[in-house]
Motif scaffolding. Structure first.
Motif, PDB file in Angstrom:
ATOM      1  N   GLN A 100       0.839  -1.298  -0.047  1.00 17.18           N
ATOM      2  CA  GLN A 100      -0.084  -0.101  -0.055  1.00 17.18           C
ATOM      3  C   GLN A 100       0.643   1.314   0.000  1.00 17.18           C
ATOM      4  O   GLN A 100       0.685   2.179  -0.627  1.00 17.18           O
ATOM      5  N   CYS A 101       1.904   1.298   0.658  1.00 17.95           N
ATOM      6  CA  CYS A 101       2.832   2.331   0.760  1.00 17.95           C
ATOM      7  C   CYS A 101       3.865   2.542  -0.486  1.00 17.95           C
ATOM      8  O   CYS A 101       4.701   3.316  -0.388  1.00 17.95           O
ATOM      9  N   LYS A 102       3.621   1.455  -1.396  1.00 17.57           N
ATOM     10  CA  LYS A 102       4.587   1.577  -2.611  1.00 17.57           C
ATOM     11  C   LYS A 102       6.125   1.403  -2.347  1.00 17.57           C
ATOM     12  O   LYS A 102       6.844   2.118  -2.696  1.00 17.57           O
ATOM     13  N   VAL A 103       6.353   0.610  -1.369  1.00 19.98           N
ATOM     14  CA  VAL A 103       7.783   0.501  -0.914  1.00 19.98           C
ATOM     15  C   VAL A 103       8.411  -0.107  -2.044  1.00 19.98           C
ATOM     16  O   VAL A 103       7.965  -1.136  -2.823  1.00 19.98           O
ATOM     17  N   ALA A 104       9.642   0.522  -2.512  1.00 20.56           N
ATOM     18  CA  ALA A 104      10.496   0.132  -3.846  1.00 20.56           C
ATOM     19  C   ALA A 104      11.303  -0.999  -3.279  1.00 20.56           C
ATOM     20  O   ALA A 104      11.556  -2.039  -4.384  1.00 20.56           O
ATOM     21  N   HIS A 105      11.664  -1.393  -2.234  1.00 22.08           N
ATOM     22  CA  HIS A 105      12.295  -2.749  -1.752  1.00 22.08           C
ATOM     23  C   HIS A 105      12.124  -3.290  -0.651  1.00 22.08           C
ATOM     24  O   HIS A 105      12.208  -2.473   0.295  1.00 22.08           O
ATOM     25  N   LEU A 106      11.551  -4.386  -0.462  1.00 20.19           N
ATOM     26  CA  LEU A 106      11.219  -5.167   0.978  1.00 20.19           C
ATOM     27  C   LEU A 106      12.383  -6.202   0.885  1.00 20.19           C
ATOM     28  O   LEU A 106      12.282  -7.177  -0.061  1.00 20.19           O
TER      29      LEU A 106
END
Length: 277
Positions: A100-106
């Protein structure tokens, strides 16, 4: 990329020194803990503290971690966890929020327990056969990440994680009676090498094609290695069952491909180096 914000969710024995290393590298680091005392410690190190409890989703929503392009999830299931279904559900909810937060790299810190009791040489593409509740939980979460974050994730499977102050021989030496599996090999990785790998991942970005695997390339038997380690530390050597002459079922974790992929040279390439001060 250096200068960007990284959220480390779980600043414990591995997460805290990783946060400090990234801070020294020039990253802006947001560090989480459930403990108020630990939050004060994080702030003293220059890490922006955030209280995150995965069992209370409201604790991490709309906090500083939402500003971070990289999230490092380092919250192990734990051997004492008796409610693994809830743990899995809560980690999945955190992953959903990352989406949802549009994290670029998890980045998800996993474990070689996902291979279970498989024998022989295992690498990044070996089938998962988890046996323990923890291994099954990590395998399910890995699968969920691969489905939800197809091109924006890295999964890092760790062999037995050690350092000078936390070494398995200390608990093995306290066991009463002979210990089985003395002729099986050890699969270990030093915490400092894991920190180096995490620093590299934060710099180079997602490695979504397949999971990464970290393990020392040397695999002495448990009997040989832990007897030696106990002697080095001046503690009682663990007692193993006598060798009955049969070939021992044993898995040997080979992370050589992962080291090449991320360009990491292990500082502690041998378990015999892992007691160095």
């Amino acid at each position: 990329m250096k200068g960007t914000k990284v959220a480390i969710i779980g600043c414990g024995w591995l997460g805290l020194p990783t946060a400090r290393a990234l801070l020294n590298d020039g990253y802006q680091v947001i560090g989480s803990s459930r403990s108020e005392t630990k939050l004060d410690q994080l702030e003293q190190f220059g890490i922006t503290p955030v209280r995150v409890d995965i069992y209370q989703p409201e604790s991490y929503r709309n906090t500083a971690i939402t500003e971070c392009s990289t999230w490092l999830i380092n919250i192990a299931a734990g051997r004492r966890n008796t409610d693994f279904p809830v743990y899995i559900q809560r980690v999945k909810a955190l992953i959903d929020y990352a989406t949802q937060c549009k994290v670029a790299h998890l980045i998800f810190v996993s474990t070689t327990a996902v291979y279970g009791n498989a024998n022989g040489t295992l690498n990044e593409t070996s089938p998962l056969q988890p046996v323990t509740a923890s291994g099954k939980a990590h395998a399910e979460i890995e699968s969920y990440i691969q489905a939800q974050l197809s091109n924006t994730h890295s999964i890092l499977r760790l062999a037995g994680l050690v350092s000078l102050d936390r070494h398995p021989v200390r608990s093995l030496s306290k066991r009463a009676g002979p210990i089985s599996g003395g002729d099986q090999v050890v699969n270990l990785i030093h915490r400092d090498d894991v920190i180096s790998a995490l620093e590299i991942l934060c710099e180079i970005g997602p490695q979504s094609d397949k999971p990464l695997l970290l393990a020392s390339p040397e695999h002495p038997t448990r009997r040989e290695y832990y007897t030696w380690a106990a002697t080095q530390l001046g503690i009682q050597p663990p007692e193993f069952e006598a060798n009955k002459g049969a070939d021992a079922n044993s898995k040997q974790v080979d992370g050589s491909d992962s080291l090449k992929r991320i360009g990491l040279t292990l500082r502690y390439a041998s378990p015999y180096d892992m007691l160095a001060k």
